[in-house]
Enzyme design. Sequence first.
Site, PDB file in Angstrom:
ATOM      1  N   LYS A   1     -83.761 -13.627  99.108  1.00 43.13           N
ATOM      2  CA  LYS A   1     -84.713 -13.757  98.000  1.00 43.13           C
ATOM      3  C   LYS A   1     -85.585 -14.998  98.150  1.00 43.13           C
ATOM      4  O   LYS A   1     -86.818 -14.922  98.102  1.00 43.13           O
ATOM      5  CB  LYS A   1     -83.968 -13.739  96.671  1.00 43.13           C
ATOM      6  CG  LYS A   1     -83.340 -12.370  96.372  1.00 43.13           C
ATOM      7  CD  LYS A   1     -82.661 -12.342  95.027  1.00 43.13           C
ATOM      8  CE  LYS A   1     -82.185 -10.927  94.680  1.00 43.13           C
ATOM      9  NZ  LYS A   1     -81.189 -10.388  95.613  1.00 43.13           N
TER      10      LYS A   1
ATOM     11  N   LYS B   1     -83.417 -12.058  87.970  1.00 48.25           N
ATOM     12  CA  LYS B   1     -82.330 -11.547  88.811  1.00 48.25           C
ATOM     13  C   LYS B   1     -81.581 -12.708  89.456  1.00 48.25           C
ATOM     14  O   LYS B   1     -82.144 -13.772  89.715  1.00 48.25           O
ATOM     15  CB  LYS B   1     -82.870 -10.605  89.889  1.00 48.25           C
ATOM     16  CG  LYS B   1     -84.002 -11.161  90.740  1.00 48.25           C
ATOM     17  CD  LYS B   1     -84.577 -10.074  91.647  1.00 48.25           C
ATOM     18  CE  LYS B   1     -85.798 -10.559  92.416  1.00 48.25           C
ATOM     19  NZ  LYS B   1     -86.384  -9.489  93.260  1.00 48.25           N
TER      20      LYS B   1
ATOM     21  N   ARG C   1     -89.027   0.067 100.888  1.00 50.67           N
ATOM     22  CA  ARG C   1     -88.329  -0.580 101.990  1.00 50.67           C
ATOM     23  C   ARG C   1     -89.112  -0.303 103.289  1.00 50.67           C
ATOM     24  O   ARG C   1     -89.284   0.846 103.683  1.00 50.67           O
ATOM     25  CB  ARG C   1     -86.904  -0.044 102.098  1.00 50.67           C
ATOM     26  CG  ARG C   1     -86.162  -0.408 103.381  1.00 50.67           C
ATOM     27  CD  ARG C   1     -86.031  -1.912 103.612  1.00 50.67           C
ATOM     28  NE  ARG C   1     -85.422  -2.616 102.510  1.00 50.67           N
ATOM     29  CZ  ARG C   1     -84.118  -2.732 102.307  1.00 50.67           C
ATOM     30  NH1 ARG C   1     -83.272  -2.154 103.151  1.00 50.67           N
ATOM     31  NH2 ARG C   1     -83.652  -3.426 101.284  1.00 50.67           N
TER      32      ARG C   1
ATOM     33  N   ARG D   1     -88.329   3.686  96.857  1.00 50.92           N
ATOM     34  CA  ARG D   1     -87.186   3.908  95.968  1.00 50.92           C
ATOM     35  C   ARG D   1     -87.718   3.879  94.543  1.00 50.92           C
ATOM     36  O   ARG D   1     -88.037   2.823  94.007  1.00 50.92           O
ATOM     37  CB  ARG D   1     -86.120   2.852  96.236  1.00 50.92           C
ATOM     38  CG  ARG D   1     -85.567   2.964  97.664  1.00 50.92           C
ATOM     39  CD  ARG D   1     -84.906   1.720  98.153  1.00 50.92           C
ATOM     40  NE  ARG D   1     -85.828   0.586  98.215  1.00 50.92           N
ATOM     41  CZ  ARG D   1     -85.461  -0.651  98.537  1.00 50.92           C
ATOM     42  NH1 ARG D   1     -84.215  -0.911  98.829  1.00 50.92           N
ATOM     43  NH2 ARG D   1     -86.355  -1.620  98.565  1.00 50.92           N
TER      44      ARG D   1
ATOM     45  N   ARG E   1     -85.279  -0.245  87.833  1.00 54.07           N
ATOM     46  CA  ARG E   1     -84.795  -0.529  89.175  1.00 54.07           C
ATOM     47  C   ARG E   1     -84.927   0.706  90.061  1.00 54.07           C
ATOM     48  O   ARG E   1     -84.492   1.791  89.695  1.00 54.07           O
ATOM     49  CB  ARG E   1     -83.326  -0.974  89.129  1.00 54.07           C
ATOM     50  CG  ARG E   1     -83.092  -2.241  88.327  1.00 54.07           C
ATOM     51  CD  ARG E   1     -81.617  -2.532  88.170  1.00 54.07           C
ATOM     52  NE  ARG E   1     -80.937  -1.472  87.442  1.00 54.07           N
ATOM     53  CZ  ARG E   1     -79.615  -1.399  87.275  1.00 54.07           C
ATOM     54  NH1 ARG E   1     -78.838  -2.338  87.802  1.00 54.07           N
ATOM     55  NH2 ARG E   1     -79.074  -0.405  86.611  1.00 54.07           N
TER      56      ARG E   1
ATOM     57  N   ASP F   1     -88.926  -5.652 101.286  1.00 53.73           N
ATOM     58  CA  ASP F   1     -89.084  -4.915 100.039  1.00 53.73           C
ATOM     59  C   ASP F   1     -90.454  -5.231  99.476  1.00 53.73           C
ATOM     60  O   ASP F   1     -90.785  -6.402  99.235  1.00 53.73           O
ATOM     61  CB  ASP F   1     -87.992  -5.298  99.036  1.00 53.73           C
ATOM     62  CG  ASP F   1     -86.646  -4.697  99.385  1.00 53.73           C
ATOM     63  OD1 ASP F   1     -86.595  -3.825 100.283  1.00 53.73           O
ATOM     64  OD2 ASP F   1     -85.641  -5.088  98.774  1.00 53.73           O
TER      65      ASP F   1
ATOM     66  N   GLU G   1     -88.574  -9.224  98.519  1.00 51.38           N
ATOM     67  CA  GLU G   1     -87.370  -9.681  99.210  1.00 51.38           C
ATOM     68  C   GLU G   1     -87.561  -9.476 100.713  1.00 51.38           C
ATOM     69  O   GLU G   1     -88.339  -8.616 101.138  1.00 51.38           O
ATOM     70  CB  GLU G   1     -86.110  -8.927  98.757  1.00 51.38           C
ATOM     71  CG  GLU G   1     -85.697  -9.199  97.323  1.00 51.38           C
ATOM     72  CD  GLU G   1     -84.360  -8.573  96.957  1.00 51.38           C
ATOM     73  OE1 GLU G   1     -83.584  -8.238  97.884  1.00 51.38           O
ATOM     74  OE2 GLU G   1     -84.102  -8.401  95.760  1.00 51.38           O
TER      75      GLU G   1
ATOM     76  N   ASN H   1     -84.887  -8.721 103.525  1.00 53.77           N
ATOM     77  CA  ASN H   1     -83.475  -8.426 103.752  1.00 53.77           C
ATOM     78  C   ASN H   1     -83.134  -8.543 105.234  1.00 53.77           C
ATOM     79  O   ASN H   1     -83.775  -7.907 106.081  1.00 53.77           O
ATOM     80  CB  ASN H   1     -83.154  -7.019 103.252  1.00 53.77           C
ATOM     81  CG  ASN H   1     -83.346  -6.905 101.748  1.00 53.77           C
ATOM     82  OD1 ASN H   1     -82.487  -7.264 100.975  1.00 53.77           O
ATOM     83  ND2 ASN H   1     -84.512  -6.406 101.340  1.00 53.77           N
TER      84      ASN H   1
END
Length: 313
Positions: free
Chosen positions: A124, A159, A209, A224, A232, A272, A280, A282
């Site tokens: 993050k 978050k 993603r 997503r 979310r 993301d 983000e 990842n």
Amino acid sequence: MNLLFIADPLASFKISKDSTLAMMRVAQEAGHQLWFCESRNILWRNNFVVADCQSLDIKPGGTTWFELGSVEDRPLNTFSAVMMRTDPPFDIEYLNTTWLLSAAVRQGAKVFNNPTAIRDHSEKISITEFPELIPPTLVTRELSAIEVFHQEHQDIVIKPLDGMGGMGVFRVGPDALNLASIVETLGENGARTLMVQRFLPEIMQGDKRVLLIGGEVVPFSLARIPQGSEIRGNLAAGGKGVAMPLTDAEIKVAERLAPILNARGLFLVGLDLIGAYVTEINVTSPTCFVEITEQSGFDVPKFWLTALEKALA
């Protein structure tokens, strides 16, 4: 090649969509020898970093989809490559494993992703290196700072820094309902740092993603998409995964970051994106190989293996 996969227990894999399994299958089909262990099986012994590992054979189907050989003690530098695929959370034991893997790298092991690079890239906070690519963002433990941020942006998302799969993500709208309570609970009364971002309505078109592999960009994302009243899009939170070609804006962002991150040893990255904003980066065990492959026809596991073979050549 001899490829060691450090991963979660094989029995826990969701075989219909597990990205690590997809990597294993394509590598075995290409004639490479697979090995498996869990992170607990990485040891410093007799002045070497070793794995108490087992040979692995992937079966075509059925309930028994794998066969393991007897346990062998092998130094990590005797493998062609070591894939670190243990899922978060990034807790102290995950950190301990990366330190052992860094020692293995010093002894000549080739670890993907590089363990030092993983430690240096909070999934993050790492986005703050690219402020022009991210939405308005605040990282803090202070309720007062979050209240000021909310007053400025009105609609925000809060978050925890160590969350995954959409866990612990809250939206607070203009009425600021329960803002203090959410911050106190998530932040454990100031003991834990939180990330706060302006709410992006583009989330309704999907939290996308985007996979970066070996410095190259996979041309399809997995959007997503939140379902019902949910904000979310994470698949673990009930989001619907839809493979989509990258937009021009997404390609521009991904092609900018891919060579930078790859040069640091981050061979496989899951960006993301919401809209064209990076939310983000990842680097622990990015997924979505299977969903993108099945829906788009673009063979992500094969793309990954080709890039890995090139990196090891």
